[in-house]
Design an enzyme around this catalytic site. Sequence first.
Site, PDB file in Angstrom:
ATOM      1  N   CYS A   1       0.845  -1.187   0.000  1.00  0.00           N
ATOM      2  CA  CYS A   1       0.000   0.000   0.000  1.00  0.00           C
ATOM      3  C   CYS A   1       0.888   1.247   0.000  1.00  0.00           C
ATOM      4  O   CYS A   1       1.707   1.403  -0.907  1.00  0.00           O
ATOM      5  CB  CYS A   1      -1.004  -0.035   1.146  1.00  0.00           C
ATOM      6  SG  CYS A   1      -0.299  -0.430   2.758  1.00  0.00           S
ATOM      7  N   ARG A   2       0.728   2.132   0.977  1.00  0.00           N
ATOM      8  CA  ARG A   2       1.445   3.419   0.883  1.00  0.00           C
ATOM      9  C   ARG A   2       2.882   3.350   1.374  1.00  0.00           C
ATOM     10  O   ARG A   2       3.658   4.268   1.142  1.00  0.00           O
ATOM     11  CB  ARG A   2       0.676   4.484   1.666  1.00  0.00           C
ATOM     12  CG  ARG A   2      -0.612   4.871   0.962  1.00  0.00           C
ATOM     13  CD  ARG A   2      -1.547   5.663   1.833  1.00  0.00           C
ATOM     14  NE  ARG A   2      -2.719   6.100   1.082  1.00  0.00           N
ATOM     15  CZ  ARG A   2      -3.866   6.489   1.645  1.00  0.00           C
ATOM     16  NH1 ARG A   2      -3.986   6.476   2.971  1.00  0.00           N
ATOM     17  NH2 ARG A   2      -4.877   6.865   0.898  1.00  0.00           N
TER      18      ARG A   2
END
Lengths: 220, 220
Positions: B178-179
């Site tokens: 994800c981030r």
Amino acid sequence: MNTREFKEKIYGEFAKVGKSLSSPKRLELLDLLSQSPKSVESLAKATNMSIANTSKHLQALLEAQLVTFSKERNYVYYQLASESVLKLSLALRDVAEERLAGIEETRQRFILRDNEVEAITIEKLIEKVKANTVTLIDVRPAEEYESGHIPNARSIPVTELQDHLEMLPKEKGVVAYCRGPYCAYATEAVEYLRMKGYEAWVLDAGTNEWMQLFGKESIK
Amino acid sequence: MNTREFKEKIYGEFAKVGKSLSSPKRLELLDLLSQSPKSVESLAKATNMSIANTSKHLQALLEAQLVTFSKERNYVYYQLASESVLKLSLALRDVAEERLAGIEETRQRFILRDNEVEAITIEKLIEKVKANTVTLIDVRPAEEYESGHIPNARSIPVTELQDHLEMLPKEKGVVAYCRGPYCAYATEAVEYLRMKGYEAWVLDAGTNEWMQLFGKESIK
DNA sequence: ATAACATTCAACTAAATAGTTGAATAGATT
DNA sequence: AATCTATTCAACTATTTAGTTGAATGTTAT
């Protein structure tokens, strides 16, 4: 712990480091410490702060673990905690240089004396050193030179320059460097040398910038 | 201008950037913006701040020139001003990770669920992708994927994961990212996939960490 | 032991900062 | 034109911060 609590914890920790970088005086302390370990007293003098205030700022940096210290005689010597702190400080400078127009202009005016003083890059320096047409001098205080310096540089602190001109053959040019692109010692040295008839340049970098390019081992 | 005035000017400018990094909320905003441009509203929601406060923090970042914005319909989209800002934010995180013990411990607990969830490194991921034994999924919101993603990743936002299991062959493992190492979406995805009988790992990196290794072009 | 010195600490003040609330602005939609 | 929506702005409060001053601590030299 939910996601929000987690983020508050994590960014709270990151901000401990960030807060250390929020004061001009602390940034100046970090820059000085990036040259060599220093006592509270000498840092206070260099930054024009009171001893107590300097000590307090150092405590803040210590809390965020950006510096460590060791005691010797009745002095306390602070130093950067690790190379990652140096990298952070250089990354911050990169952003400021790239984004804030006032910086380059101010440097131009003060360090380059509105083009009275000429700067050369590391690449050009390497060429000139290879061609053996210049002498490279490190004009910082001796202990900073000893703590790490650009290869082939000779140490002549700017305060002693007038007594050591014999180290500089007049038929060669001189390149002077100091703490980095925002340090005025090299500028002062170059102004003096040109007055004495030398061809002289300031290097637009210091030991740390050199190290970023050529590694930690290159400055020993 | 004397040397002290010069230093006050220069470090004052540097501190404008430093001050931007001194608030946990602003660091969180920078991290979000490092994924893709975002509106004030979406940033407010993601950081759990009021719209007015979010706007004020964004003004602060704008003042220090760390972000830019563009207007589209009646939204204002903010974005990081340049790659040097991303590098600064990653350098700050590096220092914090290296120096502050609480961070790794908290990540262990929340992102890795006290070792219930297993992380793999970029190196291991590359091996597994080459051996064709895993599917790589990007579980961020779709617009972040579109703004740049790791090569060969498929976009399945974590909110839509349950509707798209057909994209994931059961005979292969799944790696979710994800981030970055402090984002919980991949953890949530992995927990869900394991419940559904998949072998699944979180990647201990995101698009930005990948980009630092393989360059800007590699994530297009 | 005493004096000198470098550093830290405690108490205080002035200034800056983060956040809230409610109003103002300005573009898009009805 | 009126309404809705996203964002910004202004005024205010509570908290944090930078700096000063003077006293306290702890080590070194006499």
